[in-house]
Design an enzyme around this catalytic site. Structure first.
Site, mmCIF file in Angstrom:
data_model
loop_
_atom_site.group_PDB
_atom_site.id
_atom_site.type_symbol
_atom_site.label_atom_id
_atom_site.label_comp_id
_atom_site.label_asym_id
_atom_site.label_seq_id
_atom_site.Cartn_x
_atom_site.Cartn_y
_atom_site.Cartn_z
ATOM 1 N N GLY A 1 0.822 -1.215 0.000
ATOM 2 C CA GLY A 1 0.000 0.000 0.000
ATOM 3 C C GLY A 1 0.850 1.255 0.000
ATOM 4 O O GLY A 1 2.084 1.202 0.052
ATOM 5 N N PHE A 2 0.173 2.367 -0.025
ATOM 6 C CA PHE A 2 0.828 3.677 -0.131
ATOM 7 C C PHE A 2 1.817 3.921 1.017
ATOM 8 O O PHE A 2 3.036 4.030 0.806
ATOM 9 C CB PHE A 2 -0.278 4.739 -0.190
ATOM 10 C CG PHE A 2 0.172 6.149 0.037
ATOM 11 C CD1 PHE A 2 1.193 6.701 -0.713
ATOM 12 C CD2 PHE A 2 -0.463 6.936 0.995
ATOM 13 C CE1 PHE A 2 1.601 8.018 -0.506
ATOM 14 C CE2 PHE A 2 -0.069 8.248 1.203
ATOM 15 C CZ PHE A 2 0.966 8.782 0.455
ATOM 16 N N ASP B 1 0.813 -8.714 1.957
ATOM 17 C CA ASP B 1 -0.309 -7.957 1.398
ATOM 18 C C ASP B 1 -1.202 -8.918 0.637
ATOM 19 O O ASP B 1 -0.707 -9.892 0.055
ATOM 20 C CB ASP B 1 0.220 -6.863 0.442
ATOM 21 C CG ASP B 1 -0.715 -5.670 0.352
ATOM 22 O OD1 ASP B 1 -1.857 -5.855 -0.115
ATOM 23 O OD2 ASP B 1 -0.312 -4.559 0.741
ATOM 24 N N GLY C 1 -3.675 -2.700 -2.252
ATOM 25 C CA GLY C 1 -2.235 -2.484 -2.440
ATOM 26 C C GLY C 1 -1.836 -2.752 -3.882
ATOM 27 O O GLY C 1 -2.580 -3.379 -4.643
ATOM 28 N N VAL D 1 -4.252 -10.963 6.056
ATOM 29 C CA VAL D 1 -3.955 -11.092 7.492
ATOM 30 C C VAL D 1 -5.206 -11.278 8.353
ATOM 31 O O VAL D 1 -5.089 -11.494 9.563
ATOM 32 C CB VAL D 1 -3.118 -9.906 8.025
ATOM 33 C CG1 VAL D 1 -1.760 -9.864 7.358
ATOM 34 C CG2 VAL D 1 -3.833 -8.575 7.871
ATOM 35 N N ALA E 1 -0.877 0.905 12.954
ATOM 36 C CA ALA E 1 -1.218 2.114 12.200
ATOM 37 C C ALA E 1 -2.705 2.379 12.416
ATOM 38 O O ALA E 1 -3.559 1.687 11.876
ATOM 39 C CB ALA E 1 -0.928 1.914 10.717
ATOM 40 N N TYR F 1 -14.795 1.799 9.186
ATOM 41 C CA TYR F 1 -13.367 2.128 9.339
ATOM 42 C C TYR F 1 -13.109 2.668 10.740
ATOM 43 O O TYR F 1 -12.247 2.170 11.467
ATOM 44 C CB TYR F 1 -12.996 3.163 8.275
ATOM 45 C CG TYR F 1 -11.519 3.485 8.186
ATOM 46 C CD1 TYR F 1 -10.594 2.505 7.849
ATOM 47 C CD2 TYR F 1 -11.058 4.781 8.402
ATOM 48 C CE1 TYR F 1 -9.232 2.811 7.736
ATOM 49 C CE2 TYR F 1 -9.703 5.092 8.282
ATOM 50 C CZ TYR F 1 -8.794 4.109 7.953
ATOM 51 O OH TYR F 1 -7.459 4.422 7.839
ATOM 52 N N TYR G 1 -3.790 -5.985 25.040
ATOM 53 C CA TYR G 1 -2.602 -6.869 25.010
ATOM 54 C C TYR G 1 -1.441 -6.237 25.772
ATOM 55 O O TYR G 1 -0.658 -6.935 26.405
ATOM 56 C CB TYR G 1 -2.177 -7.166 23.556
ATOM 57 C CG TYR G 1 -2.850 -8.390 22.987
ATOM 58 C CD1 TYR G 1 -4.212 -8.387 22.698
ATOM 59 C CD2 TYR G 1 -2.127 -9.555 22.748
ATOM 60 C CE1 TYR G 1 -4.839 -9.511 22.183
ATOM 61 C CE2 TYR G 1 -2.747 -10.688 22.226
ATOM 62 C CZ TYR G 1 -4.098 -10.660 21.948
ATOM 63 O OH TYR G 1 -4.708 -11.766 21.439
ATOM 64 N N ARG H 1 -9.327 9.665 -2.869
ATOM 65 C CA ARG H 1 -9.015 10.685 -1.866
ATOM 66 C C ARG H 1 -8.818 12.028 -2.541
ATOM 67 O O ARG H 1 -8.594 12.126 -3.742
ATOM 68 C CB ARG H 1 -7.790 10.278 -1.054
ATOM 69 C CG ARG H 1 -8.211 9.356 0.076
ATOM 70 C CD ARG H 1 -7.061 8.955 0.945
ATOM 71 N NE ARG H 1 -6.435 7.756 0.439
ATOM 72 C CZ ARG H 1 -5.592 7.020 1.148
ATOM 73 N NH1 ARG H 1 -5.292 7.374 2.376
ATOM 74 N NH2 ARG H 1 -5.052 5.932 0.645
HETATM 75 N N1 UDP Z 1 -13.180 15.551 -1.193
HETATM 76 C C1 UDP Z 1 -13.583 16.423 -2.205
HETATM 77 N N2 UDP Z 1 -13.474 16.003 -3.497
HETATM 78 C C2 UDP Z 1 -12.977 14.783 -3.841
HETATM 79 C C3 UDP Z 1 -12.564 13.910 -2.828
HETATM 80 C C4 UDP Z 1 -12.689 14.316 -1.507
HETATM 81 O O1 UDP Z 1 -14.034 17.569 -1.943
HETATM 82 O O2 UDP Z 1 -12.912 14.505 -5.049
HETATM 83 C C5 UDP Z 1 -13.284 16.025 0.198
HETATM 84 C C6 UDP Z 1 -13.978 15.046 1.137
HETATM 85 O O3 UDP Z 1 -15.372 15.269 1.115
HETATM 86 C C7 UDP Z 1 -13.342 15.427 2.454
HETATM 87 C C8 UDP Z 1 -11.925 15.847 2.083
HETATM 88 O O4 UDP Z 1 -11.974 16.154 0.696
HETATM 89 O O5 UDP Z 1 -13.995 16.521 3.033
HETATM 90 C C9 UDP Z 1 -10.889 14.777 2.324
HETATM 91 O O6 UDP Z 1 -11.351 13.577 1.739
HETATM 92 P P1 UDP Z 1 -10.482 12.267 1.617
HETATM 93 O O7 UDP Z 1 -11.329 11.259 0.914
HETATM 94 O O8 UDP Z 1 -9.171 12.577 1.024
HETATM 95 O O9 UDP Z 1 -10.178 11.792 3.095
HETATM 96 P P2 UDP Z 1 -10.910 11.948 4.523
HETATM 97 O O10 UDP Z 1 -10.144 13.032 5.183
HETATM 98 O O11 UDP Z 1 -12.339 12.344 4.342
HETATM 99 O O12 UDP Z 1 -10.753 10.639 5.145
#
Ligand code: UDP
Length: 317
Positions: free
Chosen positions: A10-11, A31, A36, A57, A114, A145, A159, A186
């Site tokens: 992954g990243f 992974d 990933g 995992v 993490a 999540y 633990y 994201r």
């Molecule tokens: N967001 C946005 N446009 C996009 C993707 C995300 O405006 O194309 C906004 C999303 O609504 C949030 C922020 O950007 O308010 C960060 O989103 P991300 O999915 O990166 O991660 P989060 O912090 O929400 O886990």
């Protein structure tokens, strides 16, 4: 040292794997490749200190021989991924955490979890300090999540108290940099990919929600420093510079020289309105602060996306 890194393709964990190998450690990179990307690790194939194990995992983990660290980084981490992979996300953070903790105990290894700033949910306290308990909707779409990471933290601390596990926990705030999948949904990856293709930049809501963006190498530095410190409770790792999403869209449009317009889309359910880390614990404990300037970090990330998406720098100027 011999280190198991889960989610290593992954990243974040692929950058961690690079760093651990560069420091002379042996890494078993595990992974199941559902989010990933094996390409992130390919350059290590043939290194005697590197081994890739394709394994989920959430199922029992068997590793022969000695381990010094178990570092559990496996989990879908982008909102669109964990919405789609809801059960897998809950499993990797519950069963996967249980399995990796059991493995650490069996090997007498140290354990690194993490976790995430999402344990604070849609916070009502700013900036977020580690002693804030958060504001999470357990049955909302992000609950899979948020709650499973909260469970992972609780199980790790159990633990620690019950079995004297030598653990570390980090709460990772928004992180970006090369290898963030261009289609992972994201905000940084969406905006850069959209800008480079001259497609509309999709701001969700009115764009006034805030995040703070840390560059991946800053995060890795914090992780490595924490490994060397005897501290068991969670530590925030994030950049304390707060930005609105709209500001980020404008900045990325400018840095890419894109002709894209900025369009507003519906705000996802339970999208946190503000997120900002208090990093005084990391500062005191690790003498750590993020170093990378946002513009420089974005420029480096944009350069990487141009390469991956095969968009030359002159095209959009
Ligand atoms: N967001 C946005 N446009 C996009 C993707 C995300 O405006 O194309 C906004 C999303 O609504 C949030 C922020 O950007 O308010 C960060 O989103 P991300 O999915 O990166 O991660 P989060 O912090 O929400 O886990």
């Amino acid at each position: 040292m011999k280190i198991l890194v889960t989610g290593a393709a992954g990243f974040v964990a692929s950058h961690l794997t690079d760093r651990l190998l560069a420091e002379g450690h042996s890494v078993i990179a595990m992974d199941n490749l559902i989010t990933g990307n094996y390409e992130n690790l390919r350059k290590h194939v043939g290194d005697v200190n590197f081994e890739f194990v394709h394994h989920n995992v959430s199922n029992h983990i068997h590793i022969p021989g000695h381990l010094d660290w178990v570092m559990h980084f496996a989990s879908p981490a982008s909102p669109i991924d964990y919405l789609q992979l809801s059960i897998e996300t809950m499993k990797v953070n519950s069963l996967g955490t249980h399995n990796t903790l059991g493995l650490a105990m069996a090997k007498n290894a140290k354990y690194f979890l993490a976790s995430t700033s999402e344990v604070y949910g849609d916070p009502e306290v700013h900036p977020q300090k580690e002693d804030y308990w958060g504001n999470v909707n357990p049955i909302g779409p992000r609950g899979v999540y948020d709650e499973s990471k909260r469970f992972a933290e609780a199980l790790t601390m159990a633990y620690h108290h019950k079995h004297n596990l030598d653990n570390r926990i980090i709460r990772i705030f928004n992180c970006y940099g090369p290898r963030l999948r261009f289609n992972d949904g994201r905000v940084v990856s969406n905006f850069i990919a959209q800008a480079l293709r001259d497609e509309p930049l999709t701001v969700y809501g009115d764009g006034s929600q805030t995040r703070s963006f840390q560059y991946v190498t800053d995060l890795i530095e914090g992780i490595v420093r924490l490994m060397a410190v005897d501290f068991h409770e969670p530590v925030n790792l994030g950049n304390p510079q707060e930005r609105t999403v709209f500001e980020l869209a404008r900045l990325i449009k400018e840095l890419t020289g894109s002709k894209s317009e900025i369009v507003m889309k519906e705000l996802p359910v339970d999208d946190p309105k503000r997120r900002l880390p208090n990093i005084s614990r990391a500062k005191e404990l690790l003498d750590w602060t993020p170093k990378k300037d946002l513009i420089q970090g974005l420029e480096e990330t944009i350069a990487w996306y141009r390469e991956v998406l095969k968009i030359p720098a002159v095209a959009s100027k």
